[in-house]
Design a protein around this motif. Structure first.
Motif, short mmCIF file in Angstrom:
data_model
loop_
_atom_site.label_atom_id
_atom_site.label_comp_id
_atom_site.label_asym_id
_atom_site.label_seq_id
_atom_site.Cartn_x
_atom_site.Cartn_y
_atom_site.Cartn_z
N ALA A 1 0.84 -1.20 0.00
CA ALA A 1 0.00 0.00 0.00
C ALA A 1 0.88 1.25 0.00
O ALA A 1 0.61 2.22 -0.72
CB ALA A 1 -0.91 0.00 1.23
N ALA B 1 2.34 1.87 -3.59
CA ALA B 1 1.50 2.15 -4.77
C ALA B 1 1.70 3.55 -5.36
O ALA B 1 1.91 3.68 -6.57
CB ALA B 1 0.05 1.90 -4.43
N PRO B 2 1.66 4.62 -4.54
CA PRO B 2 1.83 5.95 -5.15
C PRO B 2 3.20 6.11 -5.81
O PRO B 2 3.31 6.68 -6.89
CB PRO B 2 1.69 6.90 -3.96
N ARG C 1 -2.88 2.28 -7.11
CA ARG C 1 -3.67 2.33 -5.87
C ARG C 1 -4.97 1.54 -6.05
O ARG C 1 -5.58 1.10 -5.09
CB ARG C 1 -3.97 3.78 -5.50
N TRP D 1 0.56 8.84 2.81
CA TRP D 1 -0.23 7.61 2.84
C TRP D 1 -1.57 7.81 3.53
O TRP D 1 -2.52 7.13 3.24
CB TRP D 1 0.58 6.47 3.46
N GLN E 1 -4.48 10.72 0.73
CA GLN E 1 -4.23 10.33 -0.66
C GLN E 1 -4.94 11.26 -1.65
O GLN E 1 -4.52 11.37 -2.78
CB GLN E 1 -4.72 8.89 -0.88
#
Lengths: 347, 352, 272
Positions: B228, B231-232, B296, C107, C110
Motif C-alpha cells: 500500500a 503504490a503511489p 492504488r 499515505w 491520498q
C-alpha cells in the motif's frame, strides 16, 4: 558498435568485428571442449588415441570414441546451438529478454507428452526401457512440442502475429502445460517421477548418432534460413509502424522466424529434453559479449553450444561415476556467468 | 467549462472504481462461502453458519472448523498475497512476463525445503514453511543485490536509482535457474526429497491446518502494508524515472520497498502453498482492464481477484474428480489459462 | 535569485558535457536555453531540476544546495518535465494530471479537496477539461504535450523547468504551448526555464535567452542582445540575417547558409 561494410563482386554485407570475434573465439573454445569431452570419461585417453580411434576402425578405442563419446559430444554442441538460436529468435521477435522457446509452447508441450508417456508406461508396462526410451520418448517429445507450438501459434494468431500477444498467450499455454506436468508427476510412482525428472532436466546420457542426425539436419537447413531472415529481425525490433515503413513484410517475416525457432527447439528437445536455461541465457550472454542491440544469431548459437558442451563435460565427469543431467549444470555454469556480465556491463 | 464542473467528473470516476471494488469483494465472499460449504461432504449454508458462530461439536462443525475454515483462510491469504505481489512485480519490471517468482522467491523456497529434508531430515510441514520462507527471503535479497548493480560512477542515471527493470528481471531469472538446477540435483539424488517436492510444486491449500494460517498471516499483513505504501511511488515511477524524480520520488527507496513487499507476500504464499505462480502472473492481466493503470486501484483489484480465483479453483478441484481431489495449481491453470487466453485475444492487451 | 548553477560540471560516466558553468535564474522570469544539438542544454536543465547530480560545483535553489534538500520538498516548489516523457498505455488524462499531486500526498492523505481543486484547475487552464477521461494515447501530439504540462501545473510549483516542450509539434501547436507558458507566467507569476530549438519563438516568448555552445554559456541576456548575427555565426555556425519580428518586435533570425566547416579535410568537396 560499428559495422564494417564488406563488398565482394557485387555482394555487400555489413560485418561487426566484435560479433565475428565472439563467434570465432566461441568456436575455438568449443573445439577445445569437444577434444576434452572425447578424452575424459571412465577411461581417460590421450589425444593421440582419440585421433587413432576416429581414424582407424581397427583401433581398440574405436568403439568408445566413435559410438559413445563423439556422438554424445556432438549431440551436446548441436542441441545447445539449436536451443540458443531458437531463444535468440524468440527474444528478438518478442522484444523481451525473458522470452524463450518455453513461451512458444515447445518445451512445455514436449515435457507434458513425455511425462505422460513415462508415467502411463511406468504403471502399465512396467518401466521405461527398450523401444520406448530410444524411440518413443523422442517421438513423444517431438509430437508434444509441435502440438504445443501449434496451439500457441493458433491462439496468438489474429490477423497476424503480434509479438506482445504471442508472449501473453504463450504464458497462458505454458502455465497449463507446466501445471499438468506437475500434476502428472504427483500421480505416478516415485521411481517414474525420478525418471521423468531426469528427462525434464535435460540429459545427454547415452545419446548416440540417432539423436545427432536429426538435430544436425535441422541446423543445416535452419541456420542459413534464419541468417537470411536476420535482417528482418533487426527491423522487427522497432514498433510495428516502423517495421511496415521499413518495408519488411512484417507478419510473414515474424511468422517464419517463429516457425524456425519452434522447429529448432522441438528437434533439440526431442534429442536431449528441455535443457534448462540455454535458450534464455545464451542469447543474453552473446548479446553482452558482442555488444549488439539484439541477440546476435550466430554468436548465440556458438555460445549455446559451448555452454551445453561444457556443462555436459562437467555433468559427466565431476561426480563420476554418478552422472548428473546436463540441464542441472547449464544453469549452475550459465547463471553466474550471466550475472557477471550484467555486473560488468553496468548499464 | 469551469473548474467546478470538472471536479464532479473526477469524483464520478472514483465512485465507479469504488463500486467495482465492492463487486469484487462480494465475489470473494461468495467464493469463500462456496469454499466452506462445498466438498466431499457438502454442508448446508445454515449448518456452516451454525458451525462458525455456535459450534456444538457435530460432524459438520468439526469439518468446517478444523478443515474448511483454515483451508479457505489460507486460500484468501495466498490469493491476495500472490495477486498483489504479481501486480507489483509487473509494475516494477514493466514486463508482462514478470511474476513474483522472478525475484527467486519460489525457487529459493523450494531449494531451502528440499535441502532441509535431505540435511536435517525435516519432516513436518511447519518446519518446511519456516525454512521455505527463509529461503525465499534469502534468494530475493540476492536477486535485488545483484540486480541493483548499476554503474557506480559510470552509471547512466545520477546517484544510482536501484535496479533497472531489465537487470532485475535477468538477475532474477539467472538466480532462479541456478536454484532450480540445484533443487533438481538434490531431488534426483534423494527419493524422499523428490516425493515431498513433487507435491509441493504442484501447489495446494489442502490439509495445511490453522497453525499454518497464523504462521503466514503476519508476513502477508506486513507485505500488504508495504504494498500500500508502495503504490503511489510506483505510479510516479510508471511515468519514467525522470518524471518520478521530478515529482519528488526517491527511486531506489521505491524499488526497495516494492521488492520487500513482493518478497514477504509471495514468500509467505509460496512457502505455505507451493508454487502457484499462475496467480501472480495472470491475475494482474485480468485486473488491469478493470482498474486502469493506477496502482492504488490495481493492487486491491488484483488481490481480490487473486483470492476469489484461487478459492473457486480449489472448490472445483474438490468436486471434479471424486473421490480424489485435483490440486488447486492444476485447476487454476486449466480454468484460468483458457480464460486468460480468451481475454488476450478479445481485446487489445494493456501494455505496461 | 531563485535557481542558480555555480561552476557546475556535468556529464554521464566518463564523458563531461558541461564544465564550470555559471547561470542564475531570476524569480518571475521566462528563460529559454538555446544552442546547437549536443551543446549540453538538456543536461543543464536536468541538473537544474536535480535529475542529474553535478560531478562538480553546485546547484542552488533559493540559496540552498538542491541536492541537500529533501527531494519531496523540492518537488513542491520546482516542477520538471523531461523531454518526450512516456506514460503507460491506457492512462487517462485525469489520472496523469492527478499524478502531479504526488509530492503533496501522504499515505494517510491520498486525495484531499486541495488535490482535486488543483487537478481541476490544471485541466481547465490547459483546456483539457473535456478530454479528462480520454486515454493519453488517443490524443493528438499537441494535446498530449498539454496534458503533461497540465501534470506539471497540478504539481503547483512556481518554478517550472520544461525540456523541449514543443518537440514533435507543428507550428500552430508550438505557439499554443508557448502561449500557455506565457499565460502561466503572466497570470500566476511563475518562473519558467525551458530548452527550445526554435530561436524565433524563444526570442518572442522568453525574457532571457541563454545561448550555449560546447557546454559553455556563449551569451545570456535579453533576446535583442543575444540574438545577433555574430552570435549566430559563433554558436550555430550559421550565416544569418537578424531582423525585427514584424509582429512581436523581437529579433527574427533569417538563415542564409551554414558556415563552412572549420576542420581541415572535412567535406573537402565543398571547399573547391
Amino acid at each position: 558498435m560499428t559495422a564494417l561494410p564488406v563488398r565482394v563482386a557485387g555482394l555487400s554485407f555489413r560485418v561487426r568485428p566484435r560479433g565475428v570475434a565472439v563467434t570465432l573465439a566461441g568456436l575455438a573454445v568449443l573445439v577445445l571442449l569437444m577434444a576434452l569431452n572425447m578424452r575424459l570419461g571412465n577411461i581417460s585417453m590421450s589425444l593421440g588415441s582419440v585421433v587413432t580411434g576416429v581414424l582407424d576402425p581397427a583401433s581398440p578405442d574405436h568403439f568408445v570414441v566413435m559410438e559413445l563419446r563423439l556422438p554424445r559430444a556432438l549431440a551436446g554442441a548441436l542441441v545447445g546451438a539449436a536451443l540458443a538460436l531458437s531463444g535468440a529468435i524468440t527474444q528478438s521477435v518478442a522484444r523481451n529478454p525473458l522470452a524463450s522457446p518455453e513461451i512458444l509452447g515447445v518445451t512445455t508441450g514436449a515435457s507434458v507428452a513425455v511425462v505422460a508417456g513415462i508415467v502411463a508406461a511406468g504403471n502399465v508396462y512396467g518401466g521405461v526401457s527398450g523401444l520406448l526410451s530410444t524411440l518413443g520418448v523422442p517421438a513423444l517429445a517431438l509430437l508434444g512440442g509441435l502440438t504445443g507450438a501449434a496451439l500457441v501459434y493458433a491462439l496468438a494468431w489474429r490477423r497476424g502475429l503480434d509479438g506482445y500477444r504471442l508472449v501473453l498467450v504463450g504464458i497462458g499455454v505454458a502455465a497449463v502445460f507446466t501445471n499438468v506436468k506437475f500434476w502428472l508427476l504427483t500421480i505416478g510412482d516415485v521411481d517414474d517421477t525420478g525418471r521423468a525428472m531426469v528427462w525434464i532436466s535435460g540429459s545427454l546420457n547415452a545419446r548416440g548418432w540417432e539423436h545427432v542426425t536429426p538435430v544436425a539436419l535441422a541446423l543445416a537447413v535452419l541456420v542459413p534460413a534464419t541468417l537470411l531472415g536476420a535482417r528482418s529481425l533487426d527491423a522487427l525490433r522497432f514498433g510495428d509502424d516502423t517495421v511496415t515503413a521499413l518495408g519488411v513484410r512484417m507478419n510473414a517475416a515474424r511468422a517464419l522466424m517463429i516457425l524456425a525457432a519452434v522447429l529448432l527447439a522441438a528437434v533439440a528437445t526431442a534429442a536431449a529434453g528441455p535443457i534448462a536455461f540455454v535458450a534464455l541465457a545464451a542469447p543474453q550472454i552473446a548479446l553482452r559479449l558482442a555488444r549488439t542491440g539484439r541477440p546476435p544469431l550466430l554468436s548465440s548459437a556458438v555460445v549455446g553450444a559451448v555452454l551445453t558442451a561444457g556443462s555436459d563435460l562437467l555433468a559427466r565427469t565431476a561426480f563420476s561415476p554418478v552422472e548428473l543431467p546436463v540441464g542441472v549444470v547449464t544453469a549452475v555454469l550459465g547463471a553466474p556467468y550471466l550475472i557477471h556480465l550484467i555486473w560488468r556491463a553496468r548499464t | 467549462m469551469s473548474a467546478t464542473a470538472v471536479a464532479p467528473r473526477l469524483r464520478g470516476l472514483r465512485a465507479r472504481r469504488l463500486s467495482l471494488l465492492a463487486v469484487l469483494l462480494a465475489a470473494l465472499l461468495l467464493a469463500a462461502a462456496l469454499s466452506i460449504t462445498v466438498g466431499a461432504k457438502p454442508v448446508p449454508l445454515a449448518d456452516a453458519w451454525h458451525a462458525l458462530t455456535a459450534p456444538t461439536g457435530t460432524d459438520n462443525d468439526i469439518v468446517i472448523r478444523s478443515l474448511r475454515v483454515p483451508r479457505t483462510a489460507l486460500g484468501v491469504l495466498a490469493g491476495i498475497a500472490l495477486g498483489v505481489a504479481g501486480a507489483l512485480m509487473q509494475g516494477h519490471t514493466r514486463n508482462p512476463l514478470a511474476d513474483p517468482g522472478l525475484l527467486g522467491v519460489t525457487q529459493g523456497a523450494a531449494f531451502a525445503m528440499v535441502t532441509s529434508i535431505v540435511v536435517f531430515g525435516a519432516s513436518n510441514l511447519l518446519g518446511y514453511i519456516w525454512l521455505g520462507l527463509a529461503g525465499a527471503l534469502a534468494a530475493s535479497v540476492a536477486v535485488f543485490a545483484l540486480g541493483s548493480v548499476r554503474g557506480g560512477p559510470g552509471g547512466r542515471a545520477a546517484g544510482g536509482g536501484g535496479p533497472t527493470p531489465v537487470t532485475l528481471a535477468l538477475a532474477g531469472t539467472a538466480v532462479s535457474a541456478l536454484l532450480y538446477a540445484l533443487t533438481s540435483a538434490v531431488v534426483l539424488l534423494d527419493e524422499q526429497a523428490m516425493d515431498v517436492f513433487r507435491f509441493w510444486q504442484s501447489g495446494s491449500i489442502a490439509a495445511r491446518g490453522g497453525a499454518v494460517v497464523w504462521q503466514v498471516l503476519p508476513f502477508v499483513l506486513a507485505g500488504l502494508a508495504l504494498a500500500a505504501a508502495n503504490a503511489p511511488g510506483l505510479n510516479a515511477l510508471s511515468l519514467g524515472e525522470d518524471v518520478a524524480r521530478g515529482l519528488g520520488q526517491n527511486i531506489a527507496m521505491t524499488r526497495a520497498v516494492g521488492v520487500a513487499a513482493v518478497t514477504l507476500l509471495s514468500g509467505a504464499a509460496v512457502a505455505a502453498c507451493g508454487s502457484l505462480s499462475f496467480v501472480g502472473l495472470v491475475v494482474p492481466h485480468l485486473a488491469r482492464p478493470l482498474s486502469g493503470t493506477d496502482h492504488r486501484w490495481l493492487l486491491p483489484y488484483s488481490g481480490l481477484i487473486g483470492a476469489a480465483l484461487l478459492l473457486l479453483a480449489d472448490v472445483i478441484g474438490r468436486v471434479v474428480a471424486p473421490p480424489g481431489e485435483l490440486e488447486v495449481g492444476v485447476v487454476l491453470a486449466l480454468i484460468g489459462a483458457p480464460f486468460f487466453v480468451l481475454l488476450v485475444r478479445r481485446r487489445k492487451p494493456v501494455r505496461l | 535569485m531563485r535557481l542558480q548553477a555555480a561552476k557546475v560540471r556535468l556529464g554521464y560516466g566518463e564523458r563531461v558535457v558541461v564544465d564550470g558553468l555559471d547561470l542564475g535564474i531570476e524569480a518571475g522570469t521566462v528563460t529559454a536555453i538555446i544552442g546547437p544539438n549536443g551543446c549540453g542544454k538538456s543536461t543543464l536543465l536536468r541538473a537544474l531540476g536535480r535529475l542529474l547530480k553535478p560531478m562538480g560545483g553546485e546547484v542552488l535553489l533559493d540559496g540552498k544546495r538542491i541536492d541537500r534538500l529533501p527531494t519531496r520538498e523540492v518537488a513542491k516548489v520546482l516542477g520538471v518535465l523531461p523531454q518526450a516523457p512516456t506514460a503507460p498505455e491506457g492512462l487517462t488524462v485525469a489520472d496523469l494530471v492527478a499524478r502531479g499531486r504526488h509530492p503533496h500526498q501522504t499515505w494517510y492523505r491520498q486525495w484531499s479537496s486541495g488535490d482535486e481543486e488543483a487537478v481541476a484547475a490544471a485541466l481547465e487552464m490547459t483546456g483539457l477539461a473535456d478530454l479528462a477521461e480520454r486515454p493519453l494515447d488517443e490524443l493528438s501530439g499537441g494535446q498530449r504535450q498539454r496534458a503533461w504540462i497540465s501534470m506539471a501545473l497540478a504539481q503547483g510549483t512556481d518554478l517550472l523547468l520544461l525540456d523541449e516542450p514543443t518537440t514533435f509539434l507543428d507550428l500552430a501547436h508550438q505557439v499554443e504551448v508557448l502561449e500557455l507558458v506565457r499565460h502561466l507566467h503572466r497570470a500566476a507569476g511563475r518562473t519558467v526555464v525551458m530548452v527550445l530549438h526554435d530561436l524565433n519563438l524563444a526570442a518572442r516568448y522568453a525574457d532571457t535567452l541563454v545561448a550555449m555552445r560546447a557546454g559553455r554559456v556563449a551569451a545570456a541576456g535579453a533576446p535583442r542582445e543575444v540574438l545577433t548575427e555574430e552570435l549566430m555565426g559563433e554558436v550555430f555556425e550559421l550565416d544569418a540575417k537578424v531582423i525585427e519580428d514584424p509582429v512581436a518586435g523581437t529579433p527574427l533570425v533569417v538563415p542564409i547558409r551554414p558556415r563552412p566547416a572549420r576542420q581541415e579535410g572535412d567535406r573537402p568537396d565543398q571547399r573547391a
